[in-house]
Write an enzyme that holds these catalytic residues in place. Structure first.
Site, PDB file in Angstrom:
ATOM      1  CG  ASP A 477      -2.150   0.770   1.126  1.00  0.00           C
ATOM      2  OD1 ASP A 477      -2.271   1.548   0.184  1.00  0.00           O
ATOM      3  OD2 ASP A 477      -3.031   0.625   2.017  1.00  0.00           O
ATOM      4  CG  ASP A 547      -9.604   2.417  -0.333  1.00  0.00           C
ATOM      5  OD1 ASP A 547      -9.173   1.263  -0.524  1.00  0.00           O
ATOM      6  OD2 ASP A 547      -8.960   3.293   0.264  1.00  0.00           O
TER       7      ASP A 547
HETATM    8  C1  DGJ Z   1      -5.824   1.924   1.763  1.00  0.00           C
HETATM    9  C2  DGJ Z   1      -6.228   0.664   1.075  1.00  0.00           C
HETATM   10  O1  DGJ Z   1      -6.772   0.944  -0.176  1.00  0.00           O
HETATM   11  C3  DGJ Z   1      -7.203  -0.094   1.948  1.00  0.00           C
HETATM   12  O2  DGJ Z   1      -7.665  -1.226   1.281  1.00  0.00           O
HETATM   13  C4  DGJ Z   1      -6.533  -0.431   3.239  1.00  0.00           C
HETATM   14  O3  DGJ Z   1      -5.485  -1.337   3.010  1.00  0.00           O
HETATM   15  C5  DGJ Z   1      -6.026   0.818   3.919  1.00  0.00           C
HETATM   16  N1  DGJ Z   1      -5.234   1.619   3.037  1.00  0.00           N
HETATM   17  C6  DGJ Z   1      -5.234   0.476   5.141  1.00  0.00           C
HETATM   18  O4  DGJ Z   1      -4.654   1.562   5.706  1.00  0.00           O
END
Ligand code: DGJ
Length: 728
Positions: A477, A547
């Protein structure tokens, strides 16, 4: 032979299956762009270079050199000497002035595709791709520039990259170095781009090209949610099946520019490269700079063919992972199930329920390390939080494995929390400008990856955890964008190198990761889909798309993403309801059908959903297993777009040999007083007979493609249907 040099005419002819690209040399050695478009049966001619038009070329009429340069179609225009359109290369010499003029010196045609030092790059076997290198020189600066073109004949793709070498004795500064330029006459072009934001990445935008410069760019240090390193110029009649499309996509994950400029004579210049703001590369005597690769494709059969060219190209020539066509586990991720509030018992409870439903992997998301109980601490401290994982990570992984499930883990290796042991020890490891209070975003700073020891540290943290237990998957990430572009490692003259060096640092870490752990399934992610770009696909076969997992929002996001990227590259999960971002309720079945378009998984607390929903999971897992090979390899056709025009959404994936096709239809809002609707399939064999799975219905390919398949009108919002046609 994909590349020929027509010596008498001084023309380089690059042919793919359906396209031709012509480059011509003027008597003085300017490298001109002649033509890009439908495949020519014969050879290109030099009348196309337009050297007969006043004011003629500089060798004939020196006094009007600037007028010549201001109109001539250039392969790689340079700044400061009289072409007032956007330049691709700006070099500052020791005298402090900017000026560069490239004249052809030599060429080389070779089979295959060289890799690019430190950068992601397409590849191909000698029989699949040929490469042309055109060497040019600026004699005043002693600067040598190689313009490189690789021709992937089968997928109608030409990739370009540029290498700049300082062969002189001056210390030069490279202030701008783009990767590709396409000069053309305007054809009433419309410009297509993919803007967005967090949770609504990559919406398709299309509008008329107007005089002046229209651009999309990122100055955020990554390709970003907001803009995308893609641009297409299309003729106004362009649809999925018809119209002319010129498209560029950048194999890079940092700041970029994609720009179209409509200039005074009705000519268009389309460019792509690293965004010049905050970029300045020192080119000392003997140094070289390699600019990233740009992918070009042309289609005279509309957007659909452009899409399939990109999909075939990325699958065949960019994604290296063994999971490209390999079986990918159906996973469950605990992020939306628990956020930071979990421990090993909770994870094991999720895993147990998931296993019962046939899910194959548990992914532990953010919050397992340091003292991270919220998003404001511990990035950089990659030690297991034993208050949460009470018996340690190896034991948790063992227990999950014993259930018959694989284990995956989340990292954010590029970041450092102000509240971390790492920051307390190495405050100078964060990117920040001396004397200025650094800007926080999600309560974190970004590590200075221009500093080799930081790259080593961050990489080693990930590797150590992966060595500690049998971990099958990593979600990598990156949750904030870059600002305060300053490095305490680089000297004051090299600060303009930081943003590019940062991207090179990311690439180096990911390269090390996939080499040391070749069987690892890597999924890139950036606060959703902010780093969904071809650069990252070189390292990971899938990228978290957004997300926002709401099935209806995903229609738009996945349509925009799939315009360029193969379906299986899109991380897509069945989420919770009401959806955490938009609060919408959609049927569980629809969430499954929409996620099936990508790499499939779950993003919910399986221990808390209703029994009725839980019972649907085994069927969805089976559906994923059944269709995954087709979704990974097939040809994608967009049959209807809810986002662009229709009240419903519909896409199809057809096996390349026409033996089967899967159609997904999503009725977004039910329409009152409606009859059935026709959808017209593609990619089938006209004479073949197809049965519709689960029914007694039988159709010919011709019927399905020409007359259409009838989708009944039903009551109920957000409902979806899958139609699987199999050749008898
Ligand atoms: C952003 C990601 O897109 C989410 O799926 C998750 O992993 C969060 N970060 C965690 O901080």
């Amino acid at each position: 032979m994909a590349i020929r040099y027509l010596e008498e005419k001084k023309i380089f002819q690059l042919d793919t299956k359906r396209t031709t690209y012509l480059i011509g040399l003027t008597p003085e050695g300017y490298v001109g762009h002649i033509y890009y478009g439908g495949r020519l049966k014969g050879e290109g001619s030099n009348y196309l270079l337009r050297m007969g038009e006043a004011p003629y070329t500089p060798s004939v009429n020196l006094r009007e050199k600037s007028s010549f340069l201001d109109f001539f179609s250039m392969e790689y225009p340079t700044g400061g000497v009289g072409d007032y359109r956007e330049s691709c290369l700006n070099v500052r010499g020791e005298a402090g002035s900017i000026g560069c003029e490239l004249l052809f010196t030599s060429y080389q045609i070779r089979k295959g595709k060289p890799s690019l030092e430190g950068l992601p790059a397409s590849f191909g076997r000698d029989e699949e791709v040929e490469t042309l290198e055109l060497w040019c020189e600026d004699q005043v600066l002693n600067l040598r520039v190689a313009l490189s073109y690789s021709v992937f004949a089968d997928c109608d793709v030409i990739t370009r990259n540029v290498r700049v070498e300082n062969a002189g004795s001056e210390h030069l500064k490279l202030e701008k170095v783009y990767s590709a330029c396409l000069d053309m006459d305007n054809r009433d072009f419309e410009m297509m781009t993919l803007p967005g934001s967090w949770a609504r990445e990559r919406s398709i935008q299309r509008g008329k090209l107007r005089f002046g410069k229209q651009l999309v760019s990122s100055t955020r240090g990554e390709s970003s949610h907001q803009e995308h390193p893609f641009m297409a110029l299309v003729t106004p009649e362009t649809t999925q099946e018809s119209g002319k499309v010129y498209a560029m996509n950048f194999v890079y994950s940092g700041n970029f520019i994609a720009q179209a400029e409509l200039a005074q004579f009705g000519n268009v210049r389309m460019v792509m490269g690293i965004y010049p703001e905050n970029f300045c590369w020192n080119l000392k005597p003997g140094d070289h700079f390699q600019a990233p690769e740009c992918v070009l494709t042309y289609s005279d059969q509309g957007l659909g063919l452009m899409t399939r060219n990109f999909h075939d190209f990325y699958r065949g020539h960019l994604i290296r992972s063994p999971f490209l066509y390999g079986k990918r586990p159906v996973l469950i991720n605990n992020w939306e199930a628990t956020y930071f509030d979990f421990d090993s018992d909770k994870l094991l409870a999720i895993a147990r329920e998931a296993k019962k439903a046939g899910i194959e992997m548990l992914v532990m998301d953010d919050g397992w390390f340091g003292k991270r109980n919220f998003d404001d601490s511990s990035l950089g401290d990659w030690t297991v939080n034993e208050e949460k994982l009470t018996s340690g990570l190896p034991d948790l992984v063992k227990k999950v494995n014993e259930m018959g499930m694989e284990f995956g883990i989340w990292f954010e290796p590029e970041m450092i929390s102000p509240d971390s042991e790492l920051y307390r020890k190495h405050p100078d490891w964060a990117i920040q400008i001396q004397g200025r209070r650094p800007t926080q975003c999600r309560a974190q700073y970004v590590l200075d990856l221009s500093r080799p020891e930081v790259v080593d540290y961050a990489y080693q943290c990930v590797a150590d955890i992966l060595h500690s237990a049998p971990i099958a998957y990593v979600k990598w990430d990156m949750n904030r964008q870059l600002c305060d572009i300053g490095s305490s490692y680089l000297d004051k003259d090299s600060q303009g190198e930081l943003l590019h060096r940062y991207v090179l640092g990311v690439y180096e870490m990911q390269e090390r990761l996939i080499r040391e752990f070749p069987r690892l399934l890597l999924e890139n992610c950036s606060g959703g889909g902010a780093r969904f770009d071809p650069g990252m696909l070189y390292y990971s076969p899938q990228i978290w798309c957004s997300d926002d997992v709401d099935a209806i929002e995903r229609l738009r996001i996945q349509e925009g993403t799939a315009l360029i990227y193969p379906l299986a590259t899109m991380g897509a999960h069945v989420g919770d309801c009401p959806n955490h971002v938009v609060g919408r309720n959609t049927p569980f079945e629809t969430r499954g059908h929409v996620a099936l378009a990508g790499s499939f998984g779950y993003e919910l607390d399986i221990t808390r959903i209703s029994q009725e929903e839980r019972e649907q999971i085994p069927g969805q897992v089976e559906m994923c297993h059944q269709y995954q090979p087709l979704m990974q390899k097939g040809d994608y056709y967009r049959l209807a777009s809810w986002t662009m025009e229709k009240p419903y959404d519909c896409w199809e994936v057809a096996e390349k040999d026409g033996s089967q096709a899967l159609v997904t239809f999503v009725q977004v809002l039910a329409q009152p007083n409606m009859h059935s609707r026709f959808i017209y399939l593609k990619g089938l064999l006209e004479d073949a007979v197809y049965s519709l799975e689960g029914t007694e219905e039988v159709y010919t390919g011709e019927e399905l493609m020409k007359c259409g398949y009838l989708v009944p009108s039903e009551k109920g919002d957000f409902r979806s249907y899958l139609y699987h046609f199999i050749k008898r």
